[in-house]
Design an enzyme around this catalytic site. Structure first.
Site, PDB file in Angstrom:
ATOM      1  N   ASN A  30      -2.854  -7.075  -3.645  1.00  0.00           N
ATOM      2  CA  ASN A  30      -2.339  -7.688  -2.409  1.00  0.00           C
ATOM      3  C   ASN A  30      -1.224  -6.803  -1.857  1.00  0.00           C
ATOM      4  O   ASN A  30      -0.110  -7.255  -1.604  1.00  0.00           O
ATOM      5  CB  ASN A  30      -1.858  -9.110  -2.665  1.00  0.00           C
ATOM      6  N   LEU A  31      -1.553  -5.544  -1.659  1.00  0.00           N
ATOM      7  CA  LEU A  31      -0.548  -4.519  -1.409  1.00  0.00           C
ATOM      8  C   LEU A  31       0.058  -4.623  -0.014  1.00  0.00           C
ATOM      9  O   LEU A  31      -0.607  -5.012   0.946  1.00  0.00           O
ATOM     10  CB  LEU A  31      -1.167  -3.134  -1.601  1.00  0.00           C
ATOM     11  N   MET A  77       0.017  -5.609  -8.873  1.00  0.00           N
ATOM     12  CA  MET A  77      -0.856  -6.771  -9.017  1.00  0.00           C
ATOM     13  C   MET A  77      -1.753  -6.924  -7.788  1.00  0.00           C
ATOM     14  O   MET A  77      -2.364  -7.978  -7.590  1.00  0.00           O
ATOM     15  CB  MET A  77      -0.044  -8.045  -9.240  1.00  0.00           C
ATOM     16  N   ARG A 122       4.314 -12.407  -1.649  1.00  0.00           N
ATOM     17  CA  ARG A 122       4.479 -13.856  -1.467  1.00  0.00           C
ATOM     18  C   ARG A 122       4.972 -14.237  -0.071  1.00  0.00           C
ATOM     19  O   ARG A 122       5.048 -15.419   0.247  1.00  0.00           O
ATOM     20  CB  ARG A 122       5.402 -14.409  -2.554  1.00  0.00           C
ATOM     21  N   GLY A 171       5.592  -1.756   0.911  1.00  0.00           N
ATOM     22  CA  GLY A 171       6.430  -1.394  -0.224  1.00  0.00           C
ATOM     23  C   GLY A 171       5.641  -0.700  -1.319  1.00  0.00           C
ATOM     24  O   GLY A 171       6.080   0.319  -1.875  1.00  0.00           O
ATOM     25  N   HIS A 172       4.463  -1.236  -1.633  1.00  0.00           N
ATOM     26  CA  HIS A 172       3.607  -0.595  -2.640  1.00  0.00           C
ATOM     27  C   HIS A 172       3.168   0.797  -2.178  1.00  0.00           C
ATOM     28  O   HIS A 172       3.144   1.749  -2.968  1.00  0.00           O
ATOM     29  CB  HIS A 172       2.351  -1.433  -2.891  1.00  0.00           C
TER      30      HIS A 172
END
EC number: 6.3.2.1
Length: 281
Positions: free
Chosen positions: A32-33, A30, A189, A36-37
């Site tokens: 807003n990397l 989604m 978040r 982890g992404h």
């Protein structure tokens, strides 16, 4: 890296790779990397000849009072990070592309049972939105392999179940959670946290670790759960759930079960954080 918001462009490029007998890995996000992404993309690049990523803030998986409008959109920075990590094709559709008839007239994919507990109980309809968009993305990209983070443990099991039930020829790989030095699981978040909240947030992992240690030593599920909840409250969290489940089915854990997972969701400030620990005893 090629970037397109159009389904036909993605299919055309993937077909060209397929025509040469090359393999494709897929990492849906989604945006807003965070690291982890990026780890998912690098792992994907080690598995297949080509990596496709997607960025789509999926309105179907957000509830009425959730943070859809506030969710950060950082496409330029995300594109740069994806390119550096090895992605070659980025799909950036709009809601109109993915849901041309609107959400109310959209065909849904729903995985029964496993979608209705834990985050599914707290966020009704969330996993229906996840399963639907991931199924659509799988049909568009048609990857050999798709990678997801183990931090979203329930989501990973929902997707694995969907792939198995619908006989999709895709290998689903879970990748270990990437953490900050404090132990806090990386999450988009985390950006909602104040400095004080971020300092307190590692208590979530600490509570889960303490639960697992006690259970391995023979303490009761109930006792360790209550102790962990008390620790979270003392650290400033408002627990949503903190539960011990069977690691493969997410059914309530029984004393005779060996494959276990502790799953937690808790609010601190404006952020709802999740974490988990999979272990055997």
């Amino acid at each position: 890296m090629i970037t397109s918001a159009h389904i036909d462009d993605i299919r055309t490029q993937v077909r060209a790779w397929r025509a040469k007998g090359e393999t494709v890995a897929f990492v849906p996000t989604m945006g807003n990397l965070h690291q982890g992404h990026i780890t998912l993309v690098k792992e994907a690049a080690s598995k297949c000849d080509h990596v496709v990523a997607s960025i789509f803030v999926n309105p179907m998986q957000f509830g009425q009072n959730e943070d859809l409008d506030a969710y950060p959109r950082t496409l330029a920075a995300d594109s740069e990070a994806l390119t550096a990590a090895g992605a070659e094709l980025l799909f950036t559709p709009t809601p109109a592309v993915m849901y041309p008839k609107g959400l109310e007239q959209q065909t849904y994919v729903e995985v029964p049972g496993i979608s209705n507990v834990l985050c599914g109980a707290s966020r009704p309809g969330h996993f229906r939105g996840v399963a639907t968009i991931v199924c659509k993305l799988f049909n568009i990209v048609q990857p050999d392999v798709a990678l997801f983070g183990n931090k979203d443990y329930q989501q990973l099991l929902v997707i694995k179940t969907m792939v198995e039930d619908l006989s999709l020829p895709i290998e689903i790989i879970g990748v270990d959670t990437i953490r900050e030095d404090s132990g806090l699981a990386m999450s988009s978040r985390n950006g909602y946290l104040t400095a004080a909240e971020k300092a307190a947030a590692p208590a979530l992992k600490q509570a889960i670790d303490a639960m697992a240690a006690g259970i391995k030593q023979g303490e009761s599920f109930e006792q360790m759960t209550e102790q962990a909840k008390a620790c979270l409250v003392a650290a400033g969290f408002t627990p949503d759930y903190l539960e011990i489940r069977h690691a493969h089915t997410l059914e309530q854990a029984q004393n005779q079960d060996h494959a276990l997972v502790i799953l937690a969701a808790a609010y601190i400030g404006k952020a709802r954080l999740i974490d988990n620990l999979r272990f055997d005893r």
